[in-house]
Design a protein around this motif. Structure first.
Motif, PDB file in Angstrom:
ATOM      1  N   ALA A   1      12.666   7.322  -0.820  1.00 15.77           N
ATOM      2  CA  ALA A   1      12.592   6.184  -1.739  1.00 15.77           C
ATOM      3  C   ALA A   1      13.781   5.243  -1.600  1.00 15.77           C
ATOM      4  O   ALA A   1      13.874   4.262  -2.334  1.00 15.77           O
ATOM      5  N   THR A   2      14.680   5.543  -0.681  1.00 14.70           N
ATOM      6  CA  THR A   2      15.933   4.782  -0.580  1.00 14.70           C
ATOM      7  C   THR A   2      16.329   4.601   0.892  1.00 14.70           C
ATOM      8  O   THR A   2      15.686   5.144   1.794  1.00 14.70           O
ATOM      9  N   GLY A   3      17.456   3.905   1.072  1.00 11.67           N
ATOM     10  CA  GLY A   3      18.008   3.787   2.422  1.00 11.67           C
ATOM     11  C   GLY A   3      18.943   4.945   2.728  1.00 11.67           C
ATOM     12  O   GLY A   3      19.475   5.053   3.836  1.00 11.67           O
TER      13      GLY A   3
ATOM     14  N   GLY B   1      18.737   9.261  -1.510  1.00  6.59           N
ATOM     15  CA  GLY B   1      18.001   9.250  -2.768  1.00  6.59           C
ATOM     16  C   GLY B   1      18.913   8.991  -3.942  1.00  6.59           C
ATOM     17  O   GLY B   1      20.129   8.839  -3.800  1.00  6.59           O
ATOM     18  N   THR B   2      18.295   8.941  -5.123  1.00  2.00           N
ATOM     19  CA  THR B   2      19.062   8.770  -6.365  1.00  2.00           C
ATOM     20  C   THR B   2      19.004  10.095  -7.134  1.00  2.00           C
ATOM     21  O   THR B   2      19.927  10.895  -7.054  1.00  2.00           O
ATOM     22  N   ALA B   3      17.880  10.358  -7.801  1.00  2.00           N
ATOM     23  CA  ALA B   3      17.765  11.638  -8.529  1.00  2.00           C
ATOM     24  C   ALA B   3      17.940  12.830  -7.574  1.00  2.00           C
ATOM     25  O   ALA B   3      18.667  13.784  -7.877  1.00  2.00           O
TER      26      ALA B   3
ATOM     27  N   ARG C   1       0.821  -1.226   0.000  1.00  2.00           N
ATOM     28  CA  ARG C   1       0.000   0.000   0.000  1.00  2.00           C
ATOM     29  C   ARG C   1       0.856   1.278   0.000  1.00  2.00           C
ATOM     30  O   ARG C   1       0.370   2.357   0.253  1.00  2.00           O
ATOM     31  N   LEU C   2       2.152   1.111  -0.285  1.00  2.00           N
ATOM     32  CA  LEU C   2       3.080   2.226  -0.479  1.00  2.00           C
ATOM     33  C   LEU C   2       3.358   3.050   0.787  1.00  2.00           C
ATOM     34  O   LEU C   2       3.705   4.220   0.696  1.00  2.00           O
ATOM     35  N   ALA C   3       3.205   2.414   1.952  1.00  2.00           N
ATOM     36  CA  ALA C   3       3.652   3.085   3.180  1.00  2.00           C
ATOM     37  C   ALA C   3       5.168   3.223   3.106  1.00  2.00           C
ATOM     38  O   ALA C   3       5.749   4.192   3.592  1.00  2.00           O
ATOM     39  N   VAL C   4       5.812   2.239   2.489  1.00  2.00           N
ATOM     40  CA  VAL C   4       7.224   2.363   2.101  1.00  2.00           C
ATOM     41  C   VAL C   4       7.244   2.104   0.607  1.00  2.00           C
ATOM     42  O   VAL C   4       6.589   1.180   0.121  1.00  2.00           O
ATOM     43  N   ARG C   5       7.975   2.946  -0.159  1.00  2.00           N
ATOM     44  CA  ARG C   5       7.952   2.814  -1.614  1.00  2.00           C
ATOM     45  C   ARG C   5       9.235   3.404  -2.156  1.00  2.00           C
ATOM     46  O   ARG C   5      10.024   3.972  -1.420  1.00  2.00           O
ATOM     47  N   GLY C   6       9.394   3.233  -3.475  1.00  3.54           N
ATOM     48  CA  GLY C   6      10.675   3.606  -4.082  1.00  3.54           C
ATOM     49  C   GLY C   6      11.524   2.342  -4.124  1.00  3.54           C
ATOM     50  O   GLY C   6      11.613   1.618  -3.116  1.00  3.54           O
ATOM     51  N   ALA C   7      12.137   2.085  -5.291  1.00  3.90           N
ATOM     52  CA  ALA C   7      12.785   0.789  -5.511  1.00  3.90           C
ATOM     53  C   ALA C   7      13.795   0.387  -4.425  1.00  3.90           C
ATOM     54  O   ALA C   7      13.686  -0.691  -3.826  1.00  3.90           O
ATOM     55  N   PRO C   8      14.796   1.235  -4.121  1.00  3.18           N
ATOM     56  CA  PRO C   8      15.779   0.790  -3.120  1.00  3.18           C
ATOM     57  C   PRO C   8      15.172   0.631  -1.716  1.00  3.18           C
ATOM     58  O   PRO C   8      15.537  -0.304  -0.986  1.00  3.18           O
ATOM     59  N   ALA C   9      14.240   1.504  -1.358  1.00  4.57           N
ATOM     60  CA  ALA C   9      13.635   1.419  -0.016  1.00  4.57           C
ATOM     61  C   ALA C   9      12.817   0.140   0.133  1.00  4.57           C
ATOM     62  O   ALA C   9      12.797  -0.487   1.200  1.00  4.57           O
TER      63      ALA C   9
ATOM     64  N   THR D   1      15.479  11.614 -13.203  1.00  3.67           N
ATOM     65  CA  THR D   1      14.495  10.805 -12.481  1.00  3.67           C
ATOM     66  C   THR D   1      15.182   9.540 -11.969  1.00  3.67           C
ATOM     67  O   THR D   1      16.324   9.255 -12.333  1.00  3.67           O
ATOM     68  N   GLY D   2      14.460   8.779 -11.173  1.00  4.57           N
ATOM     69  CA  GLY D   2      14.972   7.488 -10.721  1.00  4.57           C
ATOM     70  C   GLY D   2      14.551   6.392 -11.683  1.00  4.57           C
ATOM     71  O   GLY D   2      14.073   6.673 -12.796  1.00  4.57           O
ATOM     72  N   ALA D   3      14.723   5.143 -11.278  1.00  4.34           N
ATOM     73  CA  ALA D   3      14.273   3.996 -12.074  1.00  4.34           C
ATOM     74  C   ALA D   3      13.939   2.843 -11.138  1.00  4.34           C
ATOM     75  O   ALA D   3      14.470   2.759 -10.025  1.00  4.34           O
TER      76      ALA D   3
ATOM     77  N   ALA E   1      12.422   1.288 -16.582  1.00  3.61           N
ATOM     78  CA  ALA E   1      11.070   1.437 -16.043  1.00  3.61           C
ATOM     79  C   ALA E   1      11.110   2.412 -14.879  1.00  3.61           C
ATOM     80  O   ALA E   1      12.005   2.346 -14.023  1.00  3.61           O
ATOM     81  N   ASN E   2      10.178   3.329 -14.849  1.00  4.53           N
ATOM     82  CA  ASN E   2      10.031   4.246 -13.718  1.00  4.53           C
ATOM     83  C   ASN E   2       8.559   4.629 -13.629  1.00  4.53           C
ATOM     84  O   ASN E   2       7.729   4.187 -14.448  1.00  4.53           O
ATOM     85  N   LYS E   3       8.226   5.424 -12.649  1.00  4.76           N
ATOM     86  CA  LYS E   3       6.842   5.816 -12.390  1.00  4.76           C
ATOM     87  C   LYS E   3       6.112   6.242 -13.660  1.00  4.76           C
ATOM     88  O   LYS E   3       6.688   6.919 -14.506  1.00  4.76           O
TER      89      LYS E   3
HETATM   90  O1  MRU Z   1       5.198   3.448  -6.921  1.00  9.10           O
HETATM   91  P1  MRU Z   1       6.423   4.026  -6.288  1.00  9.10           P
HETATM   92  O2  MRU Z   1       6.158   5.281  -5.537  1.00  9.10           O
HETATM   93  O3  MRU Z   1       7.179   3.005  -5.491  1.00  9.10           O
HETATM   94  O4  MRU Z   1       7.353   4.425  -7.531  1.00  9.10           O
HETATM   95  C1  MRU Z   1       8.639   4.906  -7.255  1.00  9.10           C
HETATM   96  C2  MRU Z   1       9.374   5.345  -8.456  1.00  9.10           C
HETATM   97  O5  MRU Z   1       8.933   5.205  -9.568  1.00  9.10           O
HETATM   98  C3  MRU Z   1      10.750   5.900  -8.228  1.00  9.10           C
HETATM   99  O6  MRU Z   1      11.059   6.877  -9.170  1.00  9.10           O
HETATM  100  C4  MRU Z   1      11.776   4.754  -8.340  1.00  9.10           C
HETATM  101  O7  MRU Z   1      11.433   3.713  -7.493  1.00  9.10           O
HETATM  102  C5  MRU Z   1      13.152   5.192  -8.035  1.00  9.10           C
HETATM  103  S1  MRU Z   1      13.368   5.543  -6.325  1.00  9.10           S
HETATM  104  C6  MRU Z   1      14.982   5.936  -6.045  1.00  9.10           C
END
Ligand code: MRU
Length: 348
Positions: A165-167, A170-172, A52-60, A236-238, A248-250
């Motif tokens: 979005a990360t630990g 961030g990236t971008a 449910r995206l309480a935590v989100r972003g690829a690395p996180a 942007t991130g990916a 692939a990104n948002k």
């Molecule tokens: O659906 P989300 O909010 O998890 O999507 C996140 C993104 O698309 C971010 O740009 C991507 O994960 C990179 S985060 C460093």
């Protein structure tokens, strides 16, 4: 004086206690209105938090899942089941599978050991610490890449690829933070990022916290600010990068890349090497998550569409490598981008 080094008030994720402890997530569904932690004591709670995206972003997501495995019973069977289960939470970001693969390996090696649980926690903490370092390195490489841009340059970003979005940082946004640290006063156009508003709710919040100049726009306004000559670069991130560099990104990122190309603005991706998936030859193979239609019809807690309307809600899109000027990673910058250059770069 603004301190660009200040981290968000609360960490995106942190482990509390020893191997018998629990995970605290900054609940991103409540931002920017409320800054509250979400405690997770079970694997199921971490799965739900990711879903449910309480935590989100690829690395996180990868870091959270690694900690999630530490919440299973301390035996091999339970840990492997937790890995399989957490892998079903979201399909697109490869960092999730990358982190779970590492946890599986550690669990197998530690099987039967009295320190099984400690070894799992050590591995999760290491994944988190490595991500923090990768973010810092991405920031440095990205700031170097943009070193020729004048002070006060304008960047545009989509979604949230920051500390949330990360630990790490961030990236971008780590690139932006590093440019700010170097005293170059970047300004950021923040795409609102429909339907879940990660740009408005999270990126604008993070940039404000760090004292970075930013302006929020609806996604549909990006073309206009580019046409007005008010964007010098897009970053942007990916969530997953195929072997040929397709990324692939948002959802909406591909559109931004097309706009950037039309206006001759460099479009760049910032991502750790853990976001590459060399098993996929091109972006066509990247699984794209589809989310509930209510995110579009009731995204603002009120009905914004007629009942029963048909809805398509892909959460991500793929930007072809041909539209990406450079990929900024923790090991340096990939430019030009091709299957050969990506393979060669990652092999070093
Ligand atoms: O659906 P989300 O909010 O998890 O999507 C996140 C993104 O698309 C971010 O740009 C991507 O994960 C990179 S985060 C460093």
């Amino acid at each position: 004086m603004t301190d660009h080094q200040t981290v968000p008030l609360q960490a995106t994720l942190r482990w509390q206690g020893d191997a018998g402890g629990h995970l605290l997530l900054l609940d991103q569904t409540r931002l920017p209105g409320e800054v509250v932690d979400l405690p997770c004591h079970t694997v199921e709670e971490v799965w739900q938090a990711i879903k449910r995206l309480a935590v989100r972003g690829a690395p996180a997501i990868g870091c959270a899942a690694a900690y999630g495995v530490c919440l299973s019973n301390p035996d091999l069977d339970s840990a492997l089941k937790a890995c399989d289960y957490l892998a079903t939470s979201r399909p697109t970001a490869v960092n999730l599978f990358w982190a779970l693969h590492r946890m599986r390996q550690v669990a197998k090696q530690a099987a039967g050991s009295p320190t099984f649980a400690d070894q799992l926690l050590e591995a999760a903490l290491a994944i988190h610490a490595e991500d923090r370092q990768m973010c810092a390195a991405i920031g440095r490489h990205g700031a170097d890449l943009f070193a020729d841009l004048p002070e006060g340059s304008n960047f545009l970003t989509h979604c949230n690829a920051g500390a949330l979005a990360t630990g790490g940082d961030g990236t971008a946004l780590s690139v932006i933070f590093e440019i700010a640290r170097r005293g170059l006063r970047p300004h950021v156009w923040v795409d609102e990022t429909r339907p879940l508003l990660q740009g408005a709710r999270l990126t604008a919040w993070e940039l404000q916290q760090r004292g970075i100049d930013c302006t929020l726009i609806c996604d549909s306004m990006a073309a206009k600010v580019m046409q007005e000559g008010r964007v010098q670069a897009v970053v942007t991130g990916a969530d997953r990068i195929a072997a040929n560099g397709d990324s692939a990104n948002k959802i909406g990122t591909y559109g931004v890349a097309v706009l950037a190309a039309a206006h001759k603005i460099p479009f760049t991706i910032a991502a750790p090497t853990s976001t590459f998936d060399l098993e996929l030859a091109t972006g066509e193979e990247i699984p794209i998550e589809e989310r509930a239609k209510e995110e579009i019809t009731h995204g603002l807690q009120t009905s914004t569409a007629p009942a029963g309307v048909s809805v398509y809600n892909p959460a991500f899109d793929v930007t072809p490598a041909s539209l990406i000027r450079a990929i900024i990673t923790d090991r340096g910058v990939i430019d030009p981008i091709s299957t050969k250059s990506v393979h060669r770069f990652l092999a070093t």
